[in-house]
Design a protein around this motif. Structure first.
Motif, PDB file in Angstrom:
ATOM      1  N   ALA A  86       0.844  -1.206   0.000  1.00 13.48           N
ATOM      2  CA  ALA A  86       0.000   0.000   0.000  1.00 13.48           C
ATOM      3  C   ALA A  86       0.878   1.254   0.000  1.00 13.48           C
ATOM      4  N   ALA A  87       1.928   1.237   0.834  1.00 12.67           N
ATOM      5  CA  ALA A  87       2.836   2.398   0.919  1.00 12.67           C
ATOM      6  C   ALA A  87       3.469   2.696  -0.434  1.00 12.67           C
ATOM      7  N   ASP A  88       3.917   1.659  -1.137  1.00 10.49           N
ATOM      8  CA  ASP A  88       4.550   1.842  -2.455  1.00 10.49           C
ATOM      9  C   ASP A  88       3.585   2.490  -3.444  1.00 10.49           C
ATOM     10  N   LEU A  89       2.349   2.001  -3.450  1.00  6.47           N
ATOM     11  CA  LEU A  89       1.360   2.545  -4.399  1.00  6.47           C
ATOM     12  C   LEU A  89       0.958   3.974  -4.027  1.00  6.47           C
ATOM     13  N   PHE A  90       0.754   4.228  -2.732  1.00  2.00           N
ATOM     14  CA  PHE A  90       0.425   5.596  -2.302  1.00  2.00           C
ATOM     15  C   PHE A  90       1.567   6.545  -2.678  1.00  2.00           C
ATOM     16  N   GLN A  91       2.801   6.074  -2.500  1.00  2.00           N
ATOM     17  CA  GLN A  91       3.976   6.879  -2.833  1.00  2.00           C
ATOM     18  C   GLN A  91       3.995   7.208  -4.326  1.00  2.00           C
ATOM     19  N   SER A  92       3.711   6.205  -5.146  1.00  2.66           N
ATOM     20  CA  SER A  92       3.745   6.423  -6.600  1.00  2.66           C
ATOM     21  C   SER A  92       2.659   7.397  -7.043  1.00  2.66           C
TER      22      SER A  92
END
Length: 289
Positions: free
Chosen positions: A138-144
């Protein structure tokens, strides 16, 4: 309730009948999807959550047949929210299907939201290993998608649970990264000392006195105001106590800090681990003498 249940069953049967019949240009899927939607709503009103969830999955399949992927992903999520009340595993499975469809159509923000929801369900079930995996995704996608507040919330969960699972280095790196990022944001600056304290406590758990001392120097370089905080004093006192293998000094430093700023259960648990490590060393030395 009985009336809603009967209506739900009637709508579901009619939808199934539509699917088994002939339909021109996919219209049978359109007709069936309307009936499945009504059936699911009726089952929800009857509080028949498993049946509502199962019907939403059928609705998702209809949407996929019509190549309406966004609607299919939403239906899987609707199914998950029904199952959440009765069957966590089924809820997780439906959320993952929703995420897969959202990823397929490039709706990364929605995929991130549902990955976070899967992580929360694993957390609720006390499955921290899996919670870490999904909070990470989730963190990776929110970051992107540059949704940095949500990304940070997820990263903090990853760090918190990684430390609980004794993956201290991973937790340290995340807390340091969040602290660095927070220094550049006026709204987040006030939280830096807390992130550095968390990183420092994880350093103490590793038991490497040289690494702790180096970390404190690094944190001072990162944020010159840190050395004037009670958080820095606590870490410095604890590092000295660990170096001297002095349990009384360690306990006093924790008590002094806690009397002004109450330590939360996570920090307390980790500090107890450090203290237990000191006690174990003391016993070892007693055995040798």
């Amino acid at each position: 309730m009985g009336d809603h249940l009967a209506r739900g069953e009637d709508f579901e049967q009619k939808a199934e009948k539509k699917l088994s019949g002939w339909g021109l240009f996919g219209s049978k899927y359109e007709d069936a999807s309307e009936l499945f939607d009504k059936a699911a709503n009726s089952f929800k009103l009857a509080k028949e959550w498993n049946r509502a969830g199962a019907v939403y999955v059928k609705l998702a399949n209809c949407h996929l047949k019509m190549d309406s992927k966004h609607e299919a992903a939403n239906s899987y999520a609707d199914a998950a929210h029904c199952y959440k009340k009765t069957n966590i595993n089924e809820s997780i499975s439906c959320l993952e299907q929703s995420v897969n469809v959202f990823l397929d159509i490039g709706r990364l923000n929605m995929a991130a939201r549902y990955y976070k929801e899967v992580a929360e369900l694993h957390e609720q079930e006390q499955n921290l290993e899996k919670a870490v995996v999904y909070y990470d995704r989730a963190a990776d996608l929110f970051q992107s998608e540059e949704v940095s507040t949500s990304a940070n919330q997820c990263k903090q969960k990853v760090a918190q649970f990684s430390a609980q699972l004794e993956q201290y280095q991973k937790a340290i790196e995340i807390y340091e990264e969040i602290a660095r990022h927070s220094l550049t944001n006026n709204l987040l600056k006030y939280g830096v000392k807390g992130h550095l304290l968390n990183a420092g406590i994880c350093q103490l758990c590793k038991g490497d006195v040289v690494a702790i001392t180096n970390a404190l120097d690094k944190y001072q370089d990162l944020d010159p105001t840190f050395s004037g905080t009670r958080e820095y004093k606590l870490l410095s006192d604890l590092a000295a106590a660990v170096d001297e293998e002095d349990i009384a000094k360690f306990t006093d430093a924790v008590k002094e800090y806690d009397s002004m700023t109450q330590l939360d259960s996570w920090r307390t648990t980790l500090l107890l681990r450090v203290k237990e490590g000191l006690k174990a060393k003391e016993l070892e030395e007693d055995d040798l003498t």
